[in-house]
Design a protein around this motif. Structure first.
Motif, PDB file in Angstrom:
ATOM      1  N   UNK A   1       0.850  -1.198   0.000  1.00 49.87           N
ATOM      2  CA  UNK A   1       0.000   0.000   0.000  1.00 49.87           C
ATOM      3  C   UNK A   1       0.881   1.242   0.000  1.00 49.87           C
ATOM      4  N   UNK A   2       0.425   2.306  -0.637  1.00 45.18           N
ATOM      5  CA  UNK A   2       1.197   3.549  -0.650  1.00 45.18           C
ATOM      6  C   UNK A   2       2.551   3.325  -1.304  1.00 45.18           C
ATOM      7  N   UNK A   3       3.607   3.808  -0.662  1.00 44.63           N
ATOM      8  CA  UNK A   3       4.955   3.621  -1.213  1.00 44.63           C
ATOM      9  C   UNK A   3       5.246   2.136  -1.414  1.00 44.63           C
ATOM     10  N   UNK A   4       4.672   1.305  -0.569  1.00 43.91           N
ATOM     11  CA  UNK A   4       4.892  -0.140  -0.715  1.00 43.91           C
ATOM     12  C   UNK A   4       4.261  -0.694  -1.985  1.00 43.91           C
ATOM     13  N   UNK A   5       3.267  -0.027  -2.479  1.00 38.54           N
ATOM     14  CA  UNK A   5       2.683  -0.421  -3.766  1.00 38.54           C
ATOM     15  C   UNK A   5       3.670  -0.071  -4.891  1.00 38.54           C
ATOM     16  N   UNK A   6       4.259   1.113  -4.790  1.00 37.61           N
ATOM     17  CA  UNK A   6       5.258   1.517  -5.799  1.00 37.61           C
ATOM     18  C   UNK A   6       6.443   0.547  -5.782  1.00 37.61           C
ATOM     19  N   UNK A   7       6.876   0.158  -4.604  1.00 35.71           N
ATOM     20  CA  UNK A   7       7.994  -0.797  -4.483  1.00 35.71           C
ATOM     21  C   UNK A   7       7.586  -2.135  -5.122  1.00 35.71           C
ATOM     22  N   UNK A   8       6.342  -2.522  -4.892  1.00 37.47           N
ATOM     23  CA  UNK A   8       5.835  -3.775  -5.462  1.00 37.47           C
ATOM     24  C   UNK A   8       5.885  -3.750  -6.982  1.00 37.47           C
TER      25      UNK A   8
ATOM     26  N   UNK B   1      13.458 -10.482 -16.212  1.00 35.82           N
ATOM     27  CA  UNK B   1      14.646 -11.332 -16.334  1.00 35.82           C
ATOM     28  C   UNK B   1      14.387 -12.808 -16.052  1.00 35.82           C
ATOM     29  N   UNK B   2      13.225 -13.139 -15.466  1.00 34.46           N
ATOM     30  CA  UNK B   2      12.962 -14.555 -15.154  1.00 34.46           C
ATOM     31  C   UNK B   2      11.894 -15.142 -16.066  1.00 34.46           C
ATOM     32  N   UNK B   3      11.162 -14.273 -16.762  1.00 33.89           N
ATOM     33  CA  UNK B   3      10.045 -14.667 -17.625  1.00 33.89           C
ATOM     34  C   UNK B   3       8.917 -15.338 -16.845  1.00 33.89           C
ATOM     35  N   UNK B   4       8.900 -15.118 -15.554  1.00 30.90           N
ATOM     36  CA  UNK B   4       7.778 -15.598 -14.748  1.00 30.90           C
ATOM     37  C   UNK B   4       6.733 -14.488 -14.713  1.00 30.90           C
ATOM     38  N   UNK B   5       5.495 -14.859 -14.931  1.00 32.53           N
ATOM     39  CA  UNK B   5       4.448 -13.856 -14.885  1.00 32.53           C
ATOM     40  C   UNK B   5       4.321 -13.302 -13.466  1.00 32.53           C
ATOM     41  N   UNK B   6       4.393 -11.976 -13.350  1.00 35.93           N
ATOM     42  CA  UNK B   6       4.202 -11.401 -12.025  1.00 35.93           C
ATOM     43  C   UNK B   6       3.432 -10.097 -12.145  1.00 35.93           C
ATOM     44  N   UNK B   7       2.722  -9.778 -11.090  1.00 37.76           N
ATOM     45  CA  UNK B   7       1.890  -8.579 -11.091  1.00 37.76           C
ATOM     46  C   UNK B   7       1.996  -7.890  -9.743  1.00 37.76           C
ATOM     47  N   UNK B   8       1.895  -6.581  -9.779  1.00 37.12           N
ATOM     48  CA  UNK B   8       1.850  -5.827  -8.532  1.00 37.12           C
ATOM     49  C   UNK B   8       0.426  -5.335  -8.317  1.00 37.12           C
ATOM     50  N   UNK B   9      -0.050  -5.496  -7.109  1.00 40.74           N
ATOM     51  CA  UNK B   9      -1.390  -5.006  -6.785  1.00 40.74           C
ATOM     52  C   UNK B   9      -1.363  -4.138  -5.544  1.00 40.74           C
TER      53      UNK B   9
END
Ligand code: M6R
Length: 364
Positions: free
Chosen positions: A228-235, A245-253
């Motif tokens: 949340x907040x800055x932690x969302x930006x970090x995510x 670089x890993x080609x693993x699907x990832x998402x930030x929420x």
């Protein structure tokens, strides 16, 4: 040329303490923030009513972080835009707007086009650029250099870290001039900033722990990053580091958005990386961790030392040294960069030159 490191990315991650220091130190004088190259008088700084931060990729993520910081410290409304969106949306740029353009290469096509658009509209522009003499550096009204030195790996690490520093300094300068921060708080921030290089070194020295953890997730198919907040930006940045670089699907929420759809993707064994560096939001994100745990997720948490509550809910916790929470991105990103790096090399991929990507995107 790799200075004894196996890859440029590993070398550049290790150059972060120095890059951060080189970007910071020349701009701190007698306990004050001095940014001569800003080319703005105090009166001009006080007159600014709105800031746009425009960039692509990781540089955009630094903008998302600094929106929180600018608004908190200097009480100026900030909009953050992807350059490829900004340039085609006919943005409203009133007088007394400052457009901040962030770019490592200074050559990203969309970012350069966004700069030209802002100039055409007659507003003041400031480039935060790493490559000296690049197009954005030459064309912006003023340029604040990040002193990361040449960055070779496609996945940015040290340039990202210095872009954060430049924007912390800028926000502090604006806050000081506008009188929106107390002298005590300002002094404490300077002290926190000066401790960052050493704290980053400490986190880098724990890289084997991250590697051991990463080796357990080489076969992951989807990874979710929440905060949340800055932690969302970090995510957002942690997720981009992993996927590119890993080609693993990832998402930030944004952690509070989980319930609005994403949580249906959580199932047994799914890796969720939770970022908790903002004390006033700890409780909220902890309850989101509980929600994904109940659905079988495996949770890696990145949090600040002392937040022991997290241990009760997360499976694996990386502790960060204490800092002013507004600067926490500079620390939290280190284990996340390392995680992406070790997953990539563990999968036997070309970590410095991931498929389909270019270091500098000079076509739109
Ligand atoms: O050179 P720039 O900072 O303008 O580049 C922006 C993005 O292309 C860049 O950050 C990209 O997202 C990186 N591959 C991220 O690691």
């Amino acid at each position: 040329e790799k200075g004894g490191y196996e890859h440029f990315m590993l070398k550049e991650m290790h150059e972060q303490p120095k890059a951060v220091k080189d970007t910071l130190t020349p701009r701190i004088k007698n306990g004050d923030v001095v940014i001569e190259e800003l080319g703005m008088t105090d009166e001009e700084i006080r007159a600014i009513r709105k800031i746009f931060i425009v960039a692509c990729g990781s540089a955009y993520h630094t903008g998302v972080t600094s929106k929180y910081i600018f608004e908190k410290l200097a009480r100026i409304p900030v909009e953050v835009d992807l350059a490829s969106e900004f340039r085609y949306r006919d943005p409203i740029l009133p007088e007394n707007t400052l457009v901040v353009i962030v770019s490592q290469s200074g050559e990203t096509a969309d970012t350069l086009a966004a700069l030209r658009l802002a100039k055409e509209k007659g507003v003041r522009t400031l480039g935060i650029v790493n490559v000296v003499g690049s197009s954005i550096a030459r064309e912006a009204d003023n340029v604040m250099y990040t002193w990361a030195g040449p960055e070779i790996a496609v996945a940015t690490t040290k340039a990202y870290s210095t872009q954060l520093i430049a924007q912390y300094l800028l926000a502090m300068k604006f806050a000081k001039v506008r009188g929106t921060v107390s002298q005590n708080d300002f002094d404490a921030m300077i002290q926190s900033l000066e401790r960052l290089p050493e704290q980053i070194s400490l986190l880098l020295s724990h890289k084997e722990n991250v590697q051991r953890f990463a080796n357990r997730y080489l076969a992951a198919e989807h990874v979710f990053f929440i905060g949340r907040g800055i932690d969302y930006a970090i995510s957002m940045e942690g997720s981009l580091k992993l996927k590119e670089i890993s080609y693993i699907h990832s998402e930030a929420y944004a952690a509070g958005e989980l319930k609005h759809g994403t949580i249906s993707l959580i199932e047994d064994g799914r890796l969720v990386v939770a970022v908790l560096t903002q004390p006033e939001l700890y409780k909220k994100t902890i309850s989101n961790i509980q929600e994904v745990k109940t659905r079988g997720a495996f949770v890696m948490a990145v949090t600040t030392v002392g937040n022991t509550e997290v241990e009760k809910v997360a499976d694996y916790v990386v502790y960060l040294p204490e800092t002013n929470p507004i600067f926490a991105n500079s620390l939290a990103i280190i284990p996340l960069q390392l995680f992406g790096y070790y997953v990539s090399i563990g999968r036997g991929l070309d970590v410095d030159k991931p498929r389909n990507l270019a270091k500098s995107v000079t076509v739109e």
